[in-house]
Write a protein that holds these residues in place. Structure first.
Motif, PDB file in Angstrom:
ATOM      1  N   ALA A 439     -12.610  18.869  -2.054  1.00 36.51           N
ATOM      2  CA  ALA A 439     -13.172  20.086  -2.631  1.00 36.51           C
ATOM      3  C   ALA A 439     -14.234  19.710  -3.654  1.00 36.51           C
ATOM      4  CB  ALA A 439     -12.072  20.922  -3.278  1.00 36.51           C
ATOM      5  N   SER A 444     -16.565  27.358  -3.596  1.00 36.68           N
ATOM      6  CA  SER A 444     -15.490  27.971  -2.827  1.00 36.68           C
ATOM      7  C   SER A 444     -14.880  26.957  -1.860  1.00 36.68           C
ATOM      8  CB  SER A 444     -16.009  29.191  -2.068  1.00 36.68           C
ATOM      9  OG  SER A 444     -17.000  28.800  -1.139  1.00 36.68           O
ATOM     10  N   TYR A 445     -13.640  27.217  -1.492  1.00 33.08           N
ATOM     11  CA  TYR A 445     -12.881  26.301  -0.626  1.00 33.08           C
ATOM     12  C   TYR A 445     -11.959  27.140   0.237  1.00 33.08           C
ATOM     13  CZ  TYR A 445      -9.923  22.250   0.632  1.00 33.08           C
ATOM     14  OH  TYR A 445      -9.244  21.253   1.303  1.00 33.08           O
ATOM     15  N   SER A 446     -11.888  26.835   1.520  1.00 29.24           N
ATOM     16  CA  SER A 446     -10.968  27.546   2.411  1.00 29.24           C
ATOM     17  C   SER A 446     -10.572  26.636   3.560  1.00 29.24           C
ATOM     18  CB  SER A 446     -11.608  28.828   2.955  1.00 29.24           C
ATOM     19  OG  SER A 446     -10.702  29.528   3.788  1.00 29.24           O
ATOM     20  N   GLN A 447      -9.288  26.350   3.652  1.00 33.20           N
ATOM     21  CA  GLN A 447      -8.752  25.537   4.739  1.00 33.20           C
ATOM     22  C   GLN A 447      -7.436  26.142   5.203  1.00 33.20           C
ATOM     23  OE1 GLN A 447     -10.019  22.847   6.413  1.00 33.20           O
ATOM     24  NE2 GLN A 447     -11.911  23.261   5.266  1.00 33.20           N
ATOM     25  N   LYS A 448      -7.335  26.304   6.500  1.00 36.40           N
ATOM     26  CA  LYS A 448      -6.142  26.898   7.092  1.00 36.40           C
ATOM     27  C   LYS A 448      -5.238  25.798   7.634  1.00 36.40           C
ATOM     28  CE  LYS A 448      -7.006  30.309   9.729  1.00 36.40           C
ATOM     29  NZ  LYS A 448      -7.526  31.006  10.928  1.00 36.40           N
ATOM     30  N   LEU A 471      -7.357  27.674  -6.703  1.00 40.50           N
ATOM     31  CA  LEU A 471      -6.956  27.771  -5.307  1.00 40.50           C
ATOM     32  C   LEU A 471      -5.547  28.358  -5.207  1.00 40.50           C
ATOM     33  CD1 LEU A 471      -8.242  24.422  -3.735  1.00 40.50           C
ATOM     34  CD2 LEU A 471      -9.434  26.612  -4.044  1.00 40.50           C
ATOM     35  N   ASP A 474      -1.913  31.256   0.829  1.00 41.31           N
ATOM     36  CA  ASP A 474      -1.482  32.510   1.430  1.00 41.31           C
ATOM     37  C   ASP A 474      -0.183  32.281   2.191  1.00 41.31           C
ATOM     38  OD1 ASP A 474      -1.157  34.670   3.398  1.00 41.31           O
ATOM     39  OD2 ASP A 474      -3.163  35.301   2.796  1.00 41.31           O
ATOM     40  N   THR A 479      -3.304  29.636   4.577  1.00 44.84           N
ATOM     41  CA  THR A 479      -4.675  29.327   4.172  1.00 44.84           C
ATOM     42  C   THR A 479      -4.725  29.001   2.688  1.00 44.84           C
ATOM     43  OG1 THR A 479      -5.598  30.752   5.882  1.00 44.84           O
ATOM     44  CG2 THR A 479      -7.038  30.192   4.043  1.00 44.84           C
ATOM     45  N   SER A 481      -7.230  28.735  -0.294  1.00 46.14           N
ATOM     46  CA  SER A 481      -8.588  29.217  -0.523  1.00 46.14           C
ATOM     47  C   SER A 481      -8.784  29.611  -1.976  1.00 46.14           C
ATOM     48  CB  SER A 481      -8.895  30.406   0.382  1.00 46.14           C
ATOM     49  OG  SER A 481      -8.034  31.486   0.086  1.00 46.14           O
ATOM     50  N   THR A 483     -11.994  29.655  -5.388  1.00 43.82           N
ATOM     51  CA  THR A 483     -13.116  28.932  -5.994  1.00 43.82           C
ATOM     52  C   THR A 483     -12.554  27.888  -6.936  1.00 43.82           C
ATOM     53  OG1 THR A 483     -14.585  30.845  -5.835  1.00 43.82           O
ATOM     54  CG2 THR A 483     -15.190  29.123  -7.401  1.00 43.82           C
TER      55      THR A 483
END
Length: 517
Positions: A439, A444-448, A471, A474, A479, A481, A483
């Protein structure tokens, strides 16, 4: 119904609809907009929506419900949910649950089925009551792996003052079908259907063959050595079991030879060719041992309303008190041919032991004996634990077509057949993702995270460690996710994620990850 591709095989996250109407998209993408209607009262009489809570304590009103349609035509697992009624309403109230969009949706009894879905009514005397219900979908043969079917669960709240309120929750069915049939070589022999010629009817023949193929779909078996023509002998019953006809194979084969015959009484049944000859592979007798042919006799009552449709949308019509469903009847009776009889040495040993088997006990939670006719008993404790389905006249859900369930297949393996444990009904829950990318602070960061196996209405939680500031994880989608905070106290964060599925007896799966900054 609308289907879409869900992305990577067996992905843990199920996305919103991309091919439905604008109104469907709005319903799915927003946090379940409620529709309010009144009957003589203002909508304020019911001050809030009911909450629907899953076994992990999550309120699923916004996210929705994930069901699964496993590989193969098998009874799918149910989801257990709890309804918390509105805090403000004129009690007593009723909440009518409607699972809508396909006839395949069902809820535990008491409930009703219809062409458009299932209905169940819950009654509440006060706001402190909680009521449970189960939601399930019957299998279909449509679509491809990892496509999503979109349906709706609506809750209509009606209070004693005449006010009503409706709100809806998305239902997503994760389709894991591969649209394949067994590749194991089967020969269907109708030469001995000389009594009433039931199998001259193409609908009866098609339904019977499909039921038998659906058994073998779950077996991981290679072809055997070739059986020469005329060397396999099987005893085929005459009417009322008044003697037998000797059936033989009129061609060579290297799989199973299936004899089918219609008779006039006393009942339908199935049997293996218990002639003392068994299959070999490379000249060595196959463990089991495996009989070289199988047979099924079909008998209809005089007033039978014969039902032959294999249309999945007709599933709800297979009420056993109303019709004789050929698919379900053959599925059941062929089970005695393929496994559930004392002609199979392994099944005979299982029966004699009272159901002592570590694999079956680990799944069902109790020993599962067989009765004197080699049936699984119809008592509640022997209903398939994940689907609530039973081969008898009582089950967790409305009794319809007899179909395979996981418990039946695990027991059938005792006859000597090897199950294909690569199929989704037999996979243990597992996090497939093994690492996460770096990161960048302030970005922003998003990994599933991806998972497979189990009953995949997954719950993702942070078991230990911590995520970089900014972060979040979910719980529904897995996920990570947000900032990433520009002011981090360290340059790497190691943490452990726990995955739980909807099988209460399954062990949680954990995996550690590191995000570097």
């Amino acid at each position: 119904m609308c289907k879409e591709h869900a992305g990577p095989p067996l992905s843990a996250s199920i996305e919103s609809d991309s091919c439905g109407s604008a109104s469907m998209k709005e319903s799915l993408l927003k946090n379940v907009a409620s529709q309010v209607s009144t009957s003589g009262m203002s909508p304020q009489a019911i001050g809030s929506d009911a909450e629907v809570i899953d076994r992990f304590g999550r309120i699923i009103n916004g996210y929705g419900v994930d069901l699964v349609d496993w590989q193969g035509y098998i009874a799918n697992p149910f989801i257990n949910l709890t309804v918390k009624p509105p805090a403000s309403a004129a009690y007593p109230i009723s909440i009518t649950l409607r699972a809508q969009g396909t006839s395949r949706l069902m809820m535990n009894l008491p409930s009703t089925l219809s062409a458009t879905g299932a209905t169940k009514v819950l009654n509440f005397n006060n706001a402190s009551e909680r009521k449970d219900f189960k939601l399930e979908v019957a299998p279909d043969r449509n679509g491809g792996p990892d496509e999503i079917e979109h349906y709706t669960l609506s809750l209509t709240i009606a209070d004693s003052a005449g006010a009503s309120r409706i709100h809806t929750i998305p239902i997503r069915v994760w389709d894991q079908d591969d649209n394949q049939e067994t590749q194991f070589p089967l020969v269907f022999d109708y030469r001995y259907d000389t009594v009433n010629h039931y199998f001259d009817d193409p609908g009866i023949r098609k339904a019977a063959e499909q039921a038998i193929k659906d058994w073998f779909y779950f077996f991981d078996m290679e072809p055997f050595d070739t059986v020469p023509a005329g060397t396999e002998r099987n005893y085929i019953p005459n009417n009322d079991w008044n003697g037998h006809t000797i059936g033989t194979n009129n061609a060579p084969y290297n799989g199973e030879w299936i004899f089918l015959r219609g008779i006039d009484g006393p009942y339908s049944t199935g049997w293996p060719g218990n002639s003392g000859f068994y299959h070999t592979r490379n000249g060595v007798r196959v463990p089991g041992p495996i009989h070289r042919s199988l047979g099924t006799a079909l008998d209809f009552y005089p007033d039978a309303q014969v039902f032959t449709s294999l249309n999945d949308d007709d599933w709800y019509k297979t009420d056993l008190t109303q019709v004789t469903d050929v698919y379900g009847l053959i599925m059941h009776e062929f089970g005695h041919a393929v496994a559930f009889s004392d002609s199979w040495a392994g099944m005979r040993a299982y029966h004699s032991s009272g159901g002592a088997d570590a694999v079956v006990e680990a799944y069902q939670g109790v020993r599962v004996p067989l009765d004197s006719s080699y049936h699984i008993p119809g008592d509640r404790q022997y209903w398939d634990r994940l689907s609530g389905q039973s081969a008898g006249w009582a089950a967790e859900f409305p009794v319809r077509r007899w179909m395979l369930n996981k418990l039946t297949l695990l027991i059938a393996e005792k006859a000597g057949w090897k199950l294909n444990r690569k199929l989704t009904p037999f996979l243990e829950p597992e996090i497939v993702t093994t690492s996460l990318p770096n990161a960048v602070k302030g970005q922003s960061y998003s990994q599933k995270l991806i998972a497979k196996g189990g009953v995949p209405f997954y719950d993702w939680t942070l078991k230990s460690g911590s995520l970089p500031a900014g972060l979040t994880l979910d719980r529904f989608t897995g996920t990570i996710s947000g900032t990433v905070s520009a002011s981090q106290s360290q340059n790497s964060y190691t943490f452990t994620i726990e995955l739980r599925d909807y099988d209460e007896l399954a062990k949680p799966f954990t995996r550690s990850f590191t995000i570097r900054l």
